[in-house]
Design an enzyme around this catalytic site. Structure first.
Site, PDB file in Angstrom:
ATOM      1  N   LYS A 171     -11.373  -0.839  -1.537  1.00 33.18           N
ATOM      2  CA  LYS A 171     -11.576   0.596  -1.599  1.00 33.18           C
ATOM      3  C   LYS A 171     -10.930   1.096  -2.885  1.00 33.18           C
ATOM      4  O   LYS A 171     -10.093   0.408  -3.471  1.00 33.18           O
ATOM      5  CB  LYS A 171     -11.024   1.281  -0.367  1.00 33.18           C
ATOM      6  CG  LYS A 171      -9.568   1.016  -0.097  1.00 33.18           C
ATOM      7  CD  LYS A 171      -9.222   1.484   1.305  1.00 33.18           C
ATOM      8  CE  LYS A 171      -7.813   1.115   1.669  1.00 33.18           C
ATOM      9  NZ  LYS A 171      -7.725   0.341   2.897  1.00 33.18           N
TER      10      LYS A 171
ATOM     11  N   SER B  91       0.821  -1.212   0.000  1.00 36.04           N
ATOM     12  CA  SER B  91       0.000   0.000   0.000  1.00 36.04           C
ATOM     13  C   SER B  91       0.855   1.262   0.000  1.00 36.04           C
ATOM     14  O   SER B  91       1.678   1.451  -0.882  1.00 36.04           O
ATOM     15  CB  SER B  91      -0.952  -0.043   1.185  1.00 36.04           C
ATOM     16  OG  SER B  91      -1.898   0.982   1.066  1.00 36.04           O
ATOM     17  N   HIS B  92       0.722   2.054   1.033  1.00 34.65           N
ATOM     18  CA  HIS B  92       1.388   3.358   1.079  1.00 34.65           C
ATOM     19  C   HIS B  92       2.753   3.283   1.758  1.00 34.65           C
ATOM     20  O   HIS B  92       3.435   4.294   1.866  1.00 34.65           O
ATOM     21  CB  HIS B  92       0.510   4.317   1.867  1.00 34.65           C
ATOM     22  CG  HIS B  92       0.108   3.714   3.177  1.00 34.65           C
ATOM     23  ND1 HIS B  92      -0.887   2.772   3.262  1.00 34.65           N
ATOM     24  CD2 HIS B  92       0.612   3.845   4.417  1.00 34.65           C
ATOM     25  CE1 HIS B  92      -1.001   2.383   4.519  1.00 34.65           C
ATOM     26  NE2 HIS B  92      -0.093   3.007   5.245  1.00 34.65           N
TER      27      HIS B  92
ATOM     28  N   ASP C 186      -0.865   1.754  -3.980  1.00 40.45           N
ATOM     29  CA  ASP C 186      -1.554   0.742  -4.771  1.00 40.45           C
ATOM     30  C   ASP C 186      -2.912   1.203  -5.285  1.00 40.45           C
ATOM     31  O   ASP C 186      -3.672   0.406  -5.833  1.00 40.45           O
ATOM     32  CB  ASP C 186      -1.711  -0.558  -3.964  1.00 40.45           C
ATOM     33  CG  ASP C 186      -2.555  -0.355  -2.718  1.00 40.45           C
ATOM     34  OD1 ASP C 186      -2.532   0.751  -2.161  1.00 40.45           O
ATOM     35  OD2 ASP C 186      -3.252  -1.299  -2.307  1.00 40.45           O
TER      36      ASP C 186
ATOM     37  N   ASP D 229      -2.852   6.518  -3.262  1.00 39.92           N
ATOM     38  CA  ASP D 229      -1.677   5.970  -2.577  1.00 39.92           C
ATOM     39  C   ASP D 229      -0.921   4.975  -3.439  1.00 39.92           C
ATOM     40  O   ASP D 229      -1.195   4.826  -4.634  1.00 39.92           O
ATOM     41  CB  ASP D 229      -2.082   5.321  -1.244  1.00 39.92           C
ATOM     42  CG  ASP D 229      -2.835   4.019  -1.455  1.00 39.92           C
ATOM     43  OD1 ASP D 229      -3.529   3.903  -2.486  1.00 39.92           O
ATOM     44  OD2 ASP D 229      -2.735   3.114  -0.607  1.00 39.92           O
TER      45      ASP D 229
ATOM     46  N   ASP E 127      -5.708   2.395  -3.800  1.00 40.75           N
ATOM     47  CA  ASP E 127      -7.018   2.201  -3.171  1.00 40.75           C
ATOM     48  C   ASP E 127      -7.417   3.341  -2.239  1.00 40.75           C
ATOM     49  O   ASP E 127      -8.578   3.453  -1.869  1.00 40.75           O
ATOM     50  CB  ASP E 127      -7.116   0.833  -2.471  1.00 40.75           C
ATOM     51  CG  ASP E 127      -6.049   0.625  -1.416  1.00 40.75           C
ATOM     52  OD1 ASP E 127      -5.189   1.524  -1.239  1.00 40.75           O
ATOM     53  OD2 ASP E 127      -6.076  -0.434  -0.769  1.00 40.75           O
ATOM     54  N   ARG E 128      -6.468   4.200  -1.876  1.00 39.72           N
ATOM     55  CA  ARG E 128      -6.836   5.304  -0.997  1.00 39.72           C
ATOM     56  C   ARG E 128      -7.056   6.587  -1.790  1.00 39.72           C
ATOM     57  O   ARG E 128      -6.582   6.720  -2.921  1.00 39.72           O
ATOM     58  CB  ARG E 128      -5.728   5.559   0.026  1.00 39.72           C
ATOM     59  CG  ARG E 128      -5.554   4.420   0.974  1.00 39.72           C
ATOM     60  CD  ARG E 128      -4.592   4.779   2.081  1.00 39.72           C
ATOM     61  NE  ARG E 128      -4.524   3.673   3.030  1.00 39.72           N
ATOM     62  CZ  ARG E 128      -4.018   3.757   4.242  1.00 39.72           C
ATOM     63  NH1 ARG E 128      -3.503   4.895   4.659  1.00 39.72           N
ATOM     64  NH2 ARG E 128      -3.998   2.713   5.031  1.00 39.72           N
TER      65      ARG E 128
HETATM   66  C1  G1P Z   1      -4.698   0.809   8.107  1.00 43.26           C
HETATM   67  C2  G1P Z   1      -5.986   1.604   8.239  1.00 43.26           C
HETATM   68  C3  G1P Z   1      -7.157   0.744   7.845  1.00 43.26           C
HETATM   69  C4  G1P Z   1      -6.944   0.196   6.442  1.00 43.26           C
HETATM   70  C5  G1P Z   1      -5.599  -0.520   6.362  1.00 43.26           C
HETATM   71  C6  G1P Z   1      -5.288  -0.967   4.942  1.00 43.26           C
HETATM   72  O1  G1P Z   1      -4.731  -0.291   8.984  1.00 43.26           O
HETATM   73  O2  G1P Z   1      -6.158   2.084   9.544  1.00 43.26           O
HETATM   74  O3  G1P Z   1      -8.334   1.507   7.915  1.00 43.26           O
HETATM   75  O4  G1P Z   1      -7.966  -0.696   6.100  1.00 43.26           O
HETATM   76  O5  G1P Z   1      -4.569   0.354   6.791  1.00 43.26           O
HETATM   77  O6  G1P Z   1      -5.193   0.105   4.065  1.00 43.26           O
HETATM   78  P1  G1P Z   1      -4.002  -0.297  10.416  1.00 43.26           P
HETATM   79  O7  G1P Z   1      -2.561   0.060  10.178  1.00 43.26           O
HETATM   80  O8  G1P Z   1      -4.677   0.792  11.221  1.00 43.26           O
HETATM   81  O9  G1P Z   1      -4.238  -1.659  10.954  1.00 43.26           O
HETATM   82 ZN    ZN Z   2      -3.425   1.198  -0.351  1.00 42.08          ZN
END
Ligand code: G1P
Ligand code: ZN
Length: 544
Positions: A377, A113-114, A280, A278, A282-283
């Site tokens: 998302k 992800s990010h 990947d 972000d 999805d954000r």
């Molecule tokens: C974080 C975000 C959560 C999201 C996840 C994946 O998880 O808080 O809402 O679904 O990234 O993108 P966390 O690090 O809080 O477990």
């Molecule tokens: Zn992501």
């Protein structure tokens, strides 16, 4: 087919977190580490012989290598066909779209992800099921159990596949189809939003926007959809070239990490609309000129206006939000007379509700918004939704939001993160809070009185599975809340997240800065959880 069975030994640390297995690249580079996990995924699935698997990732460092490993292992394990994005690329929502559209058995998405990328950065891998969504806990638990027992994995003795051009290739008995990573997704977007209306807005000579792809996966999607199909000028799309290390940045679209974009929007001559996605894809982060829309507010605004969009003309079945997300959407659901679901953190909890047709829009405070169109998302979807909304309502972002607050009230909201703190300290903090929860009700802190306090537990309304210990909630008699939980996606130490929320119905008092409006609650959170004592930190590392 030249199948090689390789002996291996288990790794003790392959438990998937909030969103798959995430580790430092160097961990994934250990001999057999990736292979063990991939084989554990396959061993946890049934009846996939001859079926289709979708594979793609956010293009970060190690993506290219991992894709070739997975292709060989998929062939050796008996998949019939793999759909893989050109150059190994697929945004997370696009992977979900492709799985659904092509009736695939499932998909493997490579992303952290990010989290920062590059040889010293993070890598990640997760499995999505045939509905296009992240595997439910039942499956991720099975994968984890398998990873603790694994003794061998299957692969092929074969060369790398050329992924730079769309088309077909064979790997053993398996067909590999290299697909355009954007096409299916772009087509789906055209069914949801009024592209003519957006094109007219973008081309009217007055409206200006800026989209920041943060050198990550949404670059090619933005160029095709925003640029080519909607006519957004090239200079309005920034950082669109995907890089293996994301340009050294931290592709998390928030006020801290999307600095370049935020600065543009806060200039006097800044654009009317700004957005970022972000690593990947999805954000999403949504900005107007001199204003930032919190993800919780964004979900509420989109829900309230959904009927203006072609894809949601018939209204919403329900809205789902994660527990720490603000209650702004609850008020919209109430007014619309539809169901509102409060789920644990993590997109996987929305899957059942979406599949059952109980929820249409979903959102998390962590810059995640989406709908039943896929099972992840979706960053660009949110950007297109906002653009179509601006085109339909012909109002500035700020005006849309303040009118929304005037109608529904404002939920002042903020999240404070204490990143990379000691795991022991954070664990003690949570353990102590858990013990306290039973005795907090009725206690007063300044103007606030505790109405309820618990460790959130969720019973899925569809499959009745129970997920416990999902975060400490302290709810006050006026509806204000403080929530504490530990991150499940971090890769170093622990990250404490503190979520703060206060409701303000009076339009005359809705223009405060959120930190100011929440100052009392911030103090109370520190006091109840003894944050300084347990984390050794004077202040949060990230405030959003
Ligand atoms: C974080 C975000 C959560 C999201 C996840 C994946 O998880 O808080 O809402 O679904 O990234 O993108 P966390 O690090 O809080 O477990
Ligand atoms: Zn992501």
């Amino acid at each position: 087919m030249n199948v090689i069975v390789t002996a291996t030994t288990p790794f003790p640390d392959q438990k998937p977190g909030t969103s798959g297995l995430r580790k430092k690249v160097s961990v994934f580079q250990r001999p057999h580490y990736l292979e063990n996990f991939v084989q554990s995924i396959f061993d946890s699935l049934e009846d996939y012989a001859g079926q289709t698997l979708v594979v793609g990732g956010d293009g970060r460092y190690y993506n290219r290598h991992a894709i070739q490993v997975i292709l060989r292992m998929a062939a050796a394990n008996g998949f019939g066909r793999v759909l893989v994005g050109r150059d190994g690329l697929l945004s997370t929502p696009a992977a979900s779209c492709v799985i659904r559209k092509h009736g695939a058995f499932g998909g493997i998405i490579l992303s952290a992800s990010h989290n920062p990328a590059g040889p010293d950065g993070d890598f990640g891998i997760k499995y999505n099921t045939s509905n296009g969504g992240p595997a439910p806990e039942k499956i991720t638990d099975a994968i984890h159990r398998r990873s603790l027992e694994i003794r061998e994995y299957r692969t092929l003795d074969s060369d790398d596949i050329n992924l730079s051009k769309t088309g077909h290739a064979s790997l053993g008995d398996m067909d590999v189809e290299v697909i355009d990573p954007v096409a299916d997704y772009a087509e789906l977007m055209e069914t949801l939003f009024d592209f003519d209306r957006i094109r007219a807005l973008v081309g009217n000579g007055r409206f200006r926007l800026c989209f920041d792809a943060m050198h990550a996966i949404t670059g090619p999607y933005a160029v095709e959809i925003l640029g080519r199909r909607l006519g957004v000028p090239a200079d309005a799309l920034i950082n669109v070239e995907p890089k293996e290390d994301f340009g050294g940045g931290h592709p998390d679209p928030n006020l801290v990490y999307a600095k370049q974009l935020v600065e543009r929007l806060y200039r006097d001559d800044g654009p009317d609309f700004g957005a970022a996605s972000d690593g990947d894809g999805d954000r999403n982060m949504i900005l107007g000129r001199h204003c930032f829309v919190t993800p919780s507010d964004s979900l509420a605004v989109l829900a309230a206006n959904a009927r203006l969009m072609p894809g949601y003309r018939d209204g919403l079945a329900g809205i789902a939000r994660s527990m720490p997300t603000s209650q702004a959407a609850d008020r919209v659901a109430e007014k619309l007379g539809i169901e509102l679901f409060e789920t644990p953190t993590g997109w996987k909890f929305f899957g059942n509700l979406l599949d059952a047709g109980r929820a249409t829009l979903c959102g998390e405070e962590s810059f995640g918004t989406g709908s039943s169109h896929v099972r992840e998302k979706d960053g660009l979807w949110a950007v297109l939704f906002w653009l179509d909304l601006l085109a339909a309502r012909q109002l500035p972002v700020q005006e849309i939001v303040s009118r929304h607050w005037a109608e529904y009230g404002r939920n002042y909201y903020s999240r404070h993160d204490y990143e990379g703190v000691s795991a022991d300290g954070a664990g003690e903090l949570m353990a102590r809070l858990r013990e306290l929860t039973g005795s907090l009700a009725g206690k007063r802190y300044g103007d606030y009185e505790v109405a309820l306090s618990d460790d959130f537990s969720y019973t899925d309304p569809i499959d009745h599975s129970v997920s416990e210990r999902q975060g400490i909630r302290i709810v006050f008699t006026d509806g204000s809340r403080i929530v504490f939980r530990l991150s499940g996606t971090g890769t170093e130490g622990a990250t404490l997240r503190v979520y703060l929320e206060r409701y303000e119905p009076d339009p005359a008092r809705q223009a405060l800065d959120a930190q100011e409006a929440l100052a009392d609650l911030i103090g109370i959170a520190g006091e109840i959880a003894r944050i300084r004592h347990h984390t050794g930190r004077e202040a949060p590392t990230v405030i959003t």
